[in-house]
Design a protein around this motif. Structure first.
Motif, PDB file in Angstrom:
ATOM      1  N   ASN A  50       7.492  32.294 -25.374  1.00 40.80           N
ATOM      2  CA  ASN A  50       8.216  32.816 -24.209  1.00 40.80           C
ATOM      3  C   ASN A  50       9.686  32.354 -24.185  1.00 40.80           C
ATOM      4  OD1 ASN A  50       7.943  30.186 -23.364  1.00 40.80           O
ATOM      5  ND2 ASN A  50       6.980  30.660 -21.400  1.00 40.80           N
ATOM      6  N   LEU A  52      11.220  29.575 -24.201  1.00 41.18           N
ATOM      7  CA  LEU A  52      11.741  28.363 -23.566  1.00 41.18           C
ATOM      8  C   LEU A  52      12.388  27.521 -24.649  1.00 41.18           C
ATOM      9  CD1 LEU A  52       8.913  27.478 -21.039  1.00 41.18           C
ATOM     10  CD2 LEU A  52      11.248  28.171 -20.503  1.00 41.18           C
ATOM     11  N   ARG A  76       9.727  36.598 -19.852  1.00 43.02           N
ATOM     12  CA  ARG A  76       8.839  35.604 -19.236  1.00 43.02           C
ATOM     13  C   ARG A  76       8.086  36.163 -18.028  1.00 43.02           C
ATOM     14  NH1 ARG A  76      13.766  31.581 -19.461  1.00 43.02           N
ATOM     15  NH2 ARG A  76      13.784  31.168 -21.700  1.00 43.02           N
ATOM     16  N   TYR A  81       2.378  31.644 -17.420  1.00 42.08           N
ATOM     17  CA  TYR A  81       2.706  30.338 -17.983  1.00 42.08           C
ATOM     18  C   TYR A  81       2.131  29.244 -17.099  1.00 42.08           C
ATOM     19  CZ  TYR A  81       5.666  26.750 -20.174  1.00 42.08           C
ATOM     20  OH  TYR A  81       6.133  25.649 -20.836  1.00 42.08           O
ATOM     21  N   ILE A  83       1.523  24.977 -16.979  1.00 38.80           N
ATOM     22  CA  ILE A  83       1.826  23.702 -17.634  1.00 38.80           C
ATOM     23  C   ILE A  83       0.968  22.592 -17.046  1.00 38.80           C
ATOM     24  CG2 ILE A  83       4.167  24.310 -18.286  1.00 38.80           C
ATOM     25  CD1 ILE A  83       5.207  22.840 -15.881  1.00 38.80           C
ATOM     26  N   GLY A  87       3.562  22.166 -11.695  1.00 38.37           N
ATOM     27  CA  GLY A  87       4.881  22.576 -11.212  1.00 38.37           C
ATOM     28  C   GLY A  87       4.823  23.531 -10.036  1.00 38.37           C
ATOM     29  N   PHE A  89       5.733  24.751  -6.414  1.00 32.40           N
ATOM     30  CA  PHE A  89       6.926  24.495  -5.614  1.00 32.40           C
ATOM     31  C   PHE A  89       6.519  23.815  -4.311  1.00 32.40           C
ATOM     32  CE2 PHE A  89       8.195  28.532  -7.937  1.00 32.40           C
ATOM     33  CZ  PHE A  89       8.734  27.822  -8.992  1.00 32.40           C
TER      34      PHE A  89
ATOM     35  N   LEU B 125       8.986  21.357 -12.223  1.00 26.99           N
ATOM     36  CA  LEU B 125       9.265  22.483 -11.323  1.00 26.99           C
ATOM     37  C   LEU B 125      10.232  23.449 -11.977  1.00 26.99           C
ATOM     38  CD1 LEU B 125       9.848  20.841  -7.831  1.00 26.99           C
ATOM     39  CD2 LEU B 125       7.817  21.944  -8.732  1.00 26.99           C
ATOM     40  N   GLU B 127      10.814  23.755 -15.170  1.00 27.17           N
ATOM     41  CA  GLU B 127      10.206  24.418 -16.320  1.00 27.17           C
ATOM     42  C   GLU B 127       9.272  25.533 -15.859  1.00 27.17           C
ATOM     43  OE1 GLU B 127       8.168  21.984 -19.266  1.00 27.17           O
ATOM     44  OE2 GLU B 127       7.214  23.795 -19.991  1.00 27.17           O
ATOM     45  N   ALA B 128       8.506  25.258 -14.807  1.00 22.47           N
ATOM     46  CA  ALA B 128       7.604  26.289 -14.287  1.00 22.47           C
ATOM     47  C   ALA B 128       8.421  27.492 -13.805  1.00 22.47           C
ATOM     48  CB  ALA B 128       6.756  25.723 -13.147  1.00 22.47           C
ATOM     49  N   ALA B 129       9.505  27.223 -13.095  1.00 18.52           N
ATOM     50  CA  ALA B 129      10.338  28.303 -12.566  1.00 18.52           C
ATOM     51  C   ALA B 129      10.934  29.134 -13.699  1.00 18.52           C
ATOM     52  CB  ALA B 129      11.454  27.718 -11.704  1.00 18.52           C
ATOM     53  N   GLY B 131       9.812  29.274 -16.800  1.00 18.89           N
ATOM     54  CA  GLY B 131       8.718  29.902 -17.542  1.00 18.89           C
ATOM     55  C   GLY B 131       8.182  31.143 -16.851  1.00 18.89           C
TER      56      GLY B 131
END
Lengths: 363, 243
Positions: A50, A52, A76, A81, A83, A87, A89, B125, B127-129, B131
């Motif tokens: 993707n 990154l 993307r 995705y 992780i 992550g 928010f 955060l 990286e998630a955003a 990605g």
């Protein structure tokens, strides 16, 4: 289909490449697990899909389209995705977190709300969970929200970077089951990175084992990896118990059963004892056609001429063809004679012995 | 002592001290004006580069060192240095030298804290955003700024309170503000007026502090200040009961 062709990644300031001329084809609808020791470039490989991380050389294409031809953020939005740290928010509710990608894509409000509710159901999150903030959820719940968020815009591809690395083993096993269940319904193309070989074997339709420097050592279905490791590195990485691990991947239906110490009704005791001796047991089962009538121990046959008329005991542990050899081993070991009976509903199919299972281990 | 406090109360109760161009209301307004102007100007100059550098997570250490030079020079010295230049340029006596001093006072904490606040947003955060397909500016406006908001607002509050307290110096260079009561009080040896001026400055500083606190409670989500990674660690041990 995702195709990596001769992909190399060299990070600035390092001499050895993180990924070295990696060629890998990922078929639609499969779960492909990238596994290897730290430094093997598995996460780097995932993140190049993707974008990154941008490859130094080589090409990556999705359904024949080179990923570098698209704007990274556009690319993307079409790839889920997940992780390890999830992550989520923290300033947004679960609902808003899940709605992230649909919002980026400009879906209208009603459609977003419908989709969020659908995902909450698919990922087993209660509707009351949607208005909570991430800090109010347990680790397992957060991981589910992370998966729901990744699936929100229904992307055909899901990239997962150590998705279950931060939860304890009990929750992890549950989440792994949920992912497999989800995959049975959704048929996504999933690329998952882990350092845990057991997780790789459990989840992968195909497992790519990488060694340090991003060298692909073997790329095969788990059963094949365990049965025929390509080299010493793979064999070492799989562990000395790879034969046992393999048992969880083989179903009883896949192997030939033995008849076991069984005789038809009316058999004389002499003959029944001969059958016991053949199987080295102190009991014999009585089978009429494909119907299991039960079993009886040797000492109860004293003073009789045939086995008719003795009280037969039922089999308490009954395996089915869908059970794995791991379960069969467990059942066989628990019985003191190391034999377990296999049934398809009421139909007696045959017996499986520890000896037969161990032949499968060393194969 | 009691007599003195009685005189102070009497001073405040005298309507003549409240109204008119030199009255409490007028002086407070002047004080608020120069404080607000300096704080807003410093925020406009400090925040965008601080946010940008924080997002890039680079260059901030050097920038922080540079802006902190402003902190090293006393506000009084800045006024003294700026005054002759302001006169020479025909910009008048009091306003601009004071503004410069307050601006230099407000800028460093705002820059430093905003940079740090943005740069320390949990990398997971970001990286998630990224990605999920947010553009770099969406990552900043939708994730980094909201998550760092409590830190940024606190930085502005700290600066604003310092500015309100320090704006008292404006009176030294013939600008108004609540400092006038203190300076003029000294000049005519009126201790009651000096004391009343001190109370007014302190009161305005406290009011500023409370005003920001109310703003934060109302507009800055408390959940934003909680770091996900910390929660996650704390959470792992209780997970089996939930999951």
């Amino acid at each position: 289909m995702i195709e990596l062709t001769e992909v190399t990644k060299r990070f600035r300031g390092t001499r050895a490449p993180a990924v070295d001329h990696l060629t890998l084809t990922i078929t639609d609808g499969e779960v492909v697990v990238l596994v290897g020791p730290s430094g093997c470039g598995k996460t780097t490989t995932l993140k190049m899909i993707n974008r990154l991380i941008e490859p130094t050389s080589g090409t990556i294409s999705i359904d024949g389209v080179d990923v570098t031809g698209l704007e990274p953020h556009e690319l993307r939005r079409g790839i889920g995705y997940v992780i390890q740290q999830i992550g989520l928010f923290p300033h947004r509710t679960v609902r808003e977190n899940i709605a992230t990608v649909p919002r980026l894509l400009g879906w209208e409000q009603a459609r977003v709300e419908r989709r969020v509710r659908e995902l909450a159901e698919i990922t087993d999150l209660g509707a009351d969970m949607l208005d909570r903030y991430p800090s109010e959820l347990s680790g397992g719940q957060r991981q589910r929200v992370g998966v729901a968020r990744a699936l929100a815009a229904d992307p055909p591809i899901l990239l997962m970077d150590e998705p279950f690395g931060a939860v304890d083993p009990i929750v992890r096993a549950k989440l792994q089951d949920e992912l497999l269940e989800l995959q049975r319904r959704l048929h996504k193309t999933i690329v998952l990175v882990t350092h845990d070989i057991d997780e790789a074997i459990r989840l992968g339709d195909r497992v790519a084992i990488l060694s340090v420097g991003g060298h692909l050592e073997q790329y095969a279905p788990p059963e094949e990896l365990l049965r025929a490791p390509a080299n010493d590195f793979v064999a070492d990485f799989l562990g000395s118990d790879r034969g046992i691990k393999r048992l969880s991947l083989i179903r009883i239906a896949d192997i030939d059963l033995e008849p076991g110490p069984v005789v038809p009704p009316g058999t004389d005791v002499e003959r029944a004892r001969a059958v016991m001796a053949e199987y080295d047991t102190d009991w014999v089962a009585v089978v009429e056609g494909d119907r299991m009538l039960g079993w009886v121990t040797d000492d109860r046959l004293d003073g009789r001429s045939t086995i008719d008329g003795v009280d037969l005991e039922p089999f308490l542990t009954r395996l089915t063809p869908d059970d794995t050899l791991e379960e069969a081993l467990d059942a066989a070991i628990s019985s003191h004679t190391a034999i377990a009976a296999v049934f398809d509903d009421e139909r007696f199919l045959g017996m499986i012995t520890v000896e037969r299972i161990s032949r499968e281990i060393v194969r | 002592m009691i007599d003195f406090l009685g005189d102070v109360v009497a001073w405040f109760l005298d309507p003549a001290h409240w109204l008119g161009s030199g009255g409490i209301l007028g002086r407070t307004w002047e004080h608020v004006q120069i404080s607000a102007f300096s704080t807003v100007a410093a925020a406009l100059v400090a925040l965008p580069p601080a946010i940008w550098m924080g997002h890039r997570r680079r260059g901030g250490i050097v920038a922080v060192a540079v802006v902190n030079i402003g902190r090293a020079i006393p506000s009084f010295a800045i006024i003294a240095l700026a005054l002759p230049i302001s006169i020479r340029l025909g910009l008048g006596l009091g306003f601009w030298p004071t503004f410069l001093a307050l601006f230099a006072l407000a800028l460093p904490p705002m820059f430093t804290n905003t940079y740090t606040g943005i740069a320390e947003v949990d990398p997971a955060l970001v990286e998630a955003a990224r990605g999920m397909g947010m553009t770099e500016s969406q990552i900043t406006t939708r994730v980094e700024i909201p998550v760092a908001a409590p830190v940024i607002v606190t930085a502005i509050r700290v600066s604003a309170v310092q500015v309100v307290a320090t704006a008292t110096l404006a009176a030294l260079v013939a600008w108004g503000g609540l400092g006038r009561f203190i300076i003029d009080g000294f000049a005519i040896q009126d201790n009651v007026m000096v004391f009343a001026g001190g109370l007014l400055v302190a009161g305005l500083a406290i009011a500023t502090e409370l005003g920001f606190a109310a703003f934060e409670r109302r507009f800055v989500p408390s959940t934003a200040s909680r770091s996900t990674s910390e929660d996650l660690l704390a959470d792992v041990t209780v997970a089996p009961q939930h999951g």
